[in-house]
Enzyme design. Structure first.
Site, PDB file in Angstrom:
ATOM      1  N   ARG A 162     -11.446  13.930   5.405  1.00  0.00           N
ATOM      2  CA  ARG A 162     -10.614  13.683   5.303  1.00  0.00           C
ATOM      3  C   ARG A 162      -9.988  15.000   4.217  1.00  0.00           C
ATOM      4  NH1 ARG A 162      -7.081   8.874   6.458  1.00  0.00           N
ATOM      5  NH2 ARG A 162      -5.500  10.365   6.435  1.00  0.00           N
ATOM      6  N   ASP A 175     -13.856   4.180   7.377  1.00  0.00           N
ATOM      7  CA  ASP A 175     -12.352   4.146   6.421  1.00  0.00           C
ATOM      8  C   ASP A 175     -12.869   5.325   5.346  1.00  0.00           C
ATOM      9  OD1 ASP A 175      -9.793   5.240   6.150  1.00  0.00           O
ATOM     10  OD2 ASP A 175      -9.534   4.148   4.340  1.00  0.00           O
ATOM     11  N   HIS A 227       0.452  -1.007  -0.664  1.00  0.00           N
ATOM     12  CA  HIS A 227       0.048  -0.376  -0.054  1.00  0.00           C
ATOM     13  C   HIS A 227       1.191   1.122  -0.117  1.00  0.00           C
ATOM     14  CE1 HIS A 227      -4.122   1.457   0.121  1.00  0.00           C
ATOM     15  NE2 HIS A 227      -3.733   3.128   1.067  1.00  0.00           N
ATOM     16  N   LYS A 231      -7.216  -1.088   6.578  1.00  0.00           N
ATOM     17  CA  LYS A 231      -8.547  -1.877   5.952  1.00  0.00           C
ATOM     18  C   LYS A 231      -7.275  -2.934   6.096  1.00  0.00           C
ATOM     19  CE  LYS A 231      -7.861   1.809   3.254  1.00  0.00           C
ATOM     20  NZ  LYS A 231      -7.736   3.355   3.265  1.00  0.00           N
ATOM     21  N   SER A 281      -5.910   4.508   9.211  1.00  0.00           N
ATOM     22  CA  SER A 281      -7.008   4.422   7.573  1.00  0.00           C
ATOM     23  C   SER A 281      -6.274   3.433   7.123  1.00  0.00           C
ATOM     24  CB  SER A 281      -6.671   5.653   6.896  1.00  0.00           C
ATOM     25  OG  SER A 281      -6.839   5.795   5.320  1.00  0.00           O
TER      26      SER A 281
HETATM   27  N1  URA Z   1      -3.853   6.424   1.801  1.00  0.00           N
HETATM   28  C1  URA Z   1      -4.523   5.839   2.625  1.00  0.00           C
HETATM   29  O1  URA Z   1      -5.637   4.282   2.249  1.00  0.00           O
HETATM   30  N2  URA Z   1      -5.599   6.623   3.589  1.00  0.00           N
HETATM   31  C2  URA Z   1      -4.420   8.026   4.188  1.00  0.00           C
HETATM   32  O2  URA Z   1      -4.516   8.215   5.007  1.00  0.00           O
HETATM   33  C3  URA Z   1      -3.981   8.278   2.927  1.00  0.00           C
HETATM   34  C4  URA Z   1      -3.055   7.204   2.382  1.00  0.00           C
END
Ligand code: URA
Length: 431
Positions: A174, A167, A88, A193, A189
């Site tokens: 956000r 999220d 990620h 996930k 966040s």
């Molecule tokens: N990627 C995400 O999944 N969340 C964030 O807050 C920033 C980047």
């Protein structure tokens, strides 16, 4: 739950605003009630701003991450035959790495259960890029996800309303309340996930520089260490690479354009910076997953492209269908002769949004064909009036503002610059 707690939205905000440590119960109450719609958007926005300024303690961060995980389901991937590993990114400009890395890791012998996000702020989102393939479906049931992991070997889907739905709501909130660039909010966040997704291993690409949410190495290191700790404590083998995001990655910015560049790379071509970051992440993923394949040789062979085609076809897309393109183009010319030293990635990302490639408001639709080709990049010499960018838009009236912004993104020198390293450091245990 809503009626049994002594907490309410205002008292949680007040405590965080005044720098007090929130008990886990208050955080669980707030996230749960925000997810089901009892806590309104304005209270969640106020709490995010309080967290932005006052941070979260270690205990609060754990409670916040767990509350986000508990807002949805956890996927059980025990029926998947291969080792599961994911990556990620914290978000960058021109970052199409996942489109290459997921099929590459399948070719290396892993199963990749990637749940990706939409564009955030000036940064692009992986599911938006894949939407350039007509018919592509990012919403998969857990059964479909597991079936595709066992047939094709990988999937790129959306977390949606099943995985960490808190999220999905907070992410969009956000984005429009200037509360993205907060270490605890980004860490919770991403990690909520990824933990809920059920992967065994995870490599984080923590972007640092002008085009990233973390603009200095100390902050990015703190973010990486925080996420690595949360992941490993939750039983996910996690490490991170800090990679430079001062200039766009590769030459293409915008959804269809980035798919073009990813396909070129999957066929064995691709720009050097994109290859370097992708291969560094692939090697780290191999290490965590205990695989020994050689990602550089596999990618150079061009054999990864058919895997990409299989993956998107399994998700409803016709790989041969033409991608959406814009009717109009415009060249931005060098205002001076010299060596290009800088190309501010954030400004390029914002200019691409202005051309229609990103969302200014959460309900906006994206012009998939819109974006920017960086014909020249830092480290290259340009002549006066030579085209540096080629812009794509459906409405030619959008070119003049983007032209102005892009000229501001550039800096020149009289001598050849030495470019800073792309891979800055690794953070994580030596598993
Ligand atoms: N990627 C995400 O999944 N969340 C964030 O807050 C920033 C980047």
């Amino acid at each position: 739950m809503a009626n049994q707690s002594r907490w309410d939205g205002a008292s949680v905000i007040l405590a965080k605003r005044d720098g007090l440590e929130l008990p886990a119960e208050a955080i669980q109450w707030f996230i749960h009630n925000y997810t089901i719609g009892t806590v309104p958007e304005e209270q969640a926005a106020a709490l995010c701003m309080a967290v932005y300024f006052n941070g979260l303690s270690e205990a609060e961060l754990l409670a916040w991450t767990n509350a986000m995980i508990d807002s949805g389901d956890r996927t059980d991937l025990s029926a998947v035959h291969r080792p599961t590993i994911d990556k990620h990114s914290t978000g960058g400009v021109g970052d199409k790495v996942s489109l290459i890395l997921v099929p590459l890791m399948i070719a290396c012998g892993a199963a990749v259960p990637q749940l990706a996000g939409r564009g955030l702020g000036h940064t692009g989102g992986t599911t938006d890029k894949l939407a350039a393939h007509p018919g592509f479906n990012a919403s998969l049931s857990p059964e479909a996800l597991i079936a595709q992991l066992n047939s094709v070997g990988g999937v790129i889907g959306a977390a949606g309303d099943r995985i960490a739905p808190a999220d999905a709501k907070l992410y969009q909130l956000r984005d429009i309340t200037a509360t993205v660039a907060s270490i605890p909010l980004i860490a919770s966040s991403i990690m909520s996930k990824k933990i809920a997704e059920g992967t065994q291993g995870l490599v984080l690409d923590v972007k640092v520089g002008a085009g990233a949410f973390m603009t200095d190495i100390d902050q990015a290191t703190e973010l990486a260490e925080t996420m690595v700790r949360i992941g490993n404590d939750a039983g996910v083998r996690t490490s991170a690479l800090l990679t430079a995001m001062d200039v766009p990655l590769g030459r293409m910015v915008g959804n269809t354009l980035e798919v073009d560049e990813a396909i070129d790379t999957l066929k064995g071509g691709g720009p050097a910076d994109l290859l370097e970051v992708t291969l560094a992440l692939a090697e780290e993923m191999n290490r965590l997953a205990g695989l020994t394949a050689d990602p550089a040789a596999i990618l150079a062979s061009g054999d990864v492209f058919p895997i990409y085609e299989q993956m998107i076809a399994a998700q409803g897309a016709d790989p041969r269908a033409p991608l959406p393109r814009c009717e109009h183009t415009h060249e931005v010319k060098a205002p001076t002769a010299g060596w290009l030293v800088g190309m501010n990635a954030r400004t390029v990302g914002l200019a691409s949004m202005r051309l229609g490639a990103g969302r200014a408001h959460r309900e906006d639709s994206i012009d998939l064909g819109a974006g920017i080709e960086c014909l020249r990049k830092p480290g290259e010499e340009v002549a006066l009036d030579e085209p540096v960018f080629k812009l794509h838009a459906s409405d030619p009236d959008l070119f003049s503002l983007a032209n102005e912004m892009l000229l501001e993104s550039l800096s020149f020198s009289k001598s050849q610059p030495t470019l800073p390293p792309l891979i800055i450091k690794r953070v994580g245990p030596t598993h």
